[in-house]
Design a protein around this motif. Sequence first.
Motif, short mmCIF file in Angstrom:
data_model
loop_
_atom_site.label_atom_id
_atom_site.label_comp_id
_atom_site.label_asym_id
_atom_site.label_seq_id
_atom_site.Cartn_x
_atom_site.Cartn_y
_atom_site.Cartn_z
N GLY A 1 -12.40 1.32 -17.89
CA GLY A 1 -11.16 2.04 -18.13
C GLY A 1 -10.07 1.62 -17.16
N LYS A 2 -8.89 2.21 -17.36
CA LYS A 2 -7.74 1.91 -16.52
C LYS A 2 -6.88 3.15 -16.37
CE LYS A 2 -4.38 -0.62 -18.17
NZ LYS A 2 -3.58 -1.77 -18.66
N CYS A 3 -6.29 3.31 -15.19
CA CYS A 3 -5.47 4.50 -14.94
C CYS A 3 -4.61 4.25 -13.71
CB CYS A 3 -6.36 5.73 -14.73
SG CYS A 3 -5.44 7.28 -14.54
N SER A 4 -3.67 5.15 -13.45
CA SER A 4 -2.86 5.12 -12.24
C SER A 4 -3.43 6.09 -11.22
CB SER A 4 -1.40 5.48 -12.54
OG SER A 4 -0.82 4.53 -13.41
N ILE A 5 -3.29 5.76 -9.94
CA ILE A 5 -3.77 6.60 -8.86
C ILE A 5 -2.58 7.00 -7.99
CG2 ILE A 5 -5.27 6.71 -6.82
CD1 ILE A 5 -7.13 4.76 -8.13
N VAL A 6 -2.53 8.27 -7.63
CA VAL A 6 -1.44 8.80 -6.81
C VAL A 6 -1.91 8.95 -5.38
CG1 VAL A 6 0.21 10.67 -6.51
CG2 VAL A 6 -0.53 10.02 -8.82
N PHE A 7 -1.15 8.37 -4.45
CA PHE A 7 -1.45 8.46 -3.02
C PHE A 7 -0.42 9.34 -2.32
CE2 PHE A 7 -3.32 4.38 -4.27
CZ PHE A 7 -4.60 4.50 -3.73
N ILE A 8 -0.80 9.85 -1.16
CA ILE A 8 0.10 10.62 -0.31
C ILE A 8 0.24 9.87 1.01
CG2 ILE A 8 0.53 12.83 0.82
CD1 ILE A 8 -1.22 14.15 -1.25
N ASN A 9 1.49 9.52 1.36
CA ASN A 9 1.69 8.78 2.62
C ASN A 9 1.76 9.74 3.81
OD1 ASN A 9 4.22 9.97 2.43
ND2 ASN A 9 5.31 8.07 1.98
N ASN A 10 2.03 9.19 4.97
CA ASN A 10 2.05 10.00 6.19
C ASN A 10 3.16 11.04 6.19
OD1 ASN A 10 -0.11 8.50 7.17
ND2 ASN A 10 1.23 6.99 8.16
N GLU A 11 4.21 10.79 5.41
CA GLU A 11 5.33 11.73 5.34
C GLU A 11 5.14 12.79 4.26
OE1 GLU A 11 8.75 9.36 4.74
OE2 GLU A 11 8.65 8.37 6.69
N GLY A 12 4.00 12.75 3.58
CA GLY A 12 3.73 13.72 2.53
C GLY A 12 4.30 13.35 1.18
N LYS A 13 4.89 12.16 1.06
CA LYS A 13 5.46 11.73 -0.22
C LYS A 13 4.38 11.07 -1.08
CE LYS A 13 10.07 10.93 1.71
NZ LYS A 13 11.16 9.93 1.90
N LYS A 14 4.55 11.19 -2.39
CA LYS A 14 3.57 10.65 -3.32
C LYS A 14 3.99 9.26 -3.81
CE LYS A 14 2.05 15.19 -4.96
NZ LYS A 14 1.84 16.08 -6.12
N LYS A 15 3.04 8.36 -3.82
CA LYS A 15 3.26 7.00 -4.30
C LYS A 15 2.21 6.69 -5.36
CE LYS A 15 6.60 6.05 -1.39
NZ LYS A 15 7.99 5.76 -1.83
N ILE A 16 2.64 6.00 -6.40
CA ILE A 16 1.75 5.70 -7.53
C ILE A 16 1.30 4.25 -7.49
CG2 ILE A 16 1.56 5.59 -10.05
CD1 ILE A 16 3.59 7.82 -10.23
N LEU A 17 0.01 4.05 -7.60
CA LEU A 17 -0.57 2.72 -7.76
C LEU A 17 -0.97 2.58 -9.22
CD1 LEU A 17 -1.44 0.14 -6.19
CD2 LEU A 17 -3.71 1.15 -6.04
#
Length: 241
Positions: free
Chosen positions: A102-118
Motif C-alpha cells: 500500500g501507499k499513504c502519507s505520514i504526518v510528522f511533528i517538528n520541534n516547534e510543534g508544526k505538522k509536516k507531511i511526508l
Amino acid sequence: MKDKSLCYNCPDRLLKLQEVHENDNESTHEADELMMHEVVYLNEDTVMPRKLETHTEGDNMWYLDNGASNHMSGNIEYFSLLDEKVTGKVRFGDDSRIDIKGKCSIVFINNEGKKKILANVYYIPELRSNIISLRQAIKSGCDVRMKDNYLTLFDRDGNLLVKAIRSRNRLYKVTMEVDKTNLKCLQLSTDGVSTTWHARHEHVGLETMRTMIIREIVTGIPNMTVDKETCASCLMGKQMR
C-alpha cells in the motif's frame, strides 16, 4: 433468390457484427478500468536493508537514503488512510525481494510543534527500517545539503526540516515524531446497545425508547437500560434547525 440471413457478405449482417465487436471492446475496456490497480516495481540497487538497524516498537528512527527511489516504512502504525490498491515488489541490493502492500502519507511533528507531511510513502510489512528517499524529497522541491558530517534537508520555502549526523556505518539517520492523533484506522470505538437501537429506530427519543421497552410495543427490542448518550447525528440535525 437467396435467403438474406444466409448471405455472409450482406451489408446488414456485417454492420451488426461490427456493432457487436465494438460493444465487446467497450465492455472490456470498462472492465479493465474497474479492475485497475497501481502496480509498483522498485529496484533499489544501492540500498542494503541488513545494514540498517531494525527499529524497535515505539522507535521513530528514519534513515535518509540517497539510493532509495521512494519513501518506505514497515510500521503499520504510521499509516492512517492506507491505499491498499497499490501493490508490487521491491528488490534491494542484497537481492532480497519483498512485497509492497500500500501507499499513504505520514504526518510528522517538528520541534516547534508544526505538522509536516511526508507524501507517497510505501508500506512494506517485511521492511524493518524506515527510509526517506532523498531523491524523492528533491523531486518534491526540497533542498539537500551535505557538509562535513552533517546532512540538512530544507523545504521549498527554505525552512529546515531535518539535520542528521553521519553514523559509523556512513548512514544518516534521524528521529522523527509521527503524529498519531489522526490514526483512526487503528482505533476501535464501540457504541452502547441503547445507542445502536436508537439509531435503528430513526433516532427516536430516549423517553420514547424507555416506553417502548416497558410496554413491549416493539417486537424484538431487548430489555435493556437506556443510557443517556450524546448522539452526534441528533445534535447536528437540531443545530441545522
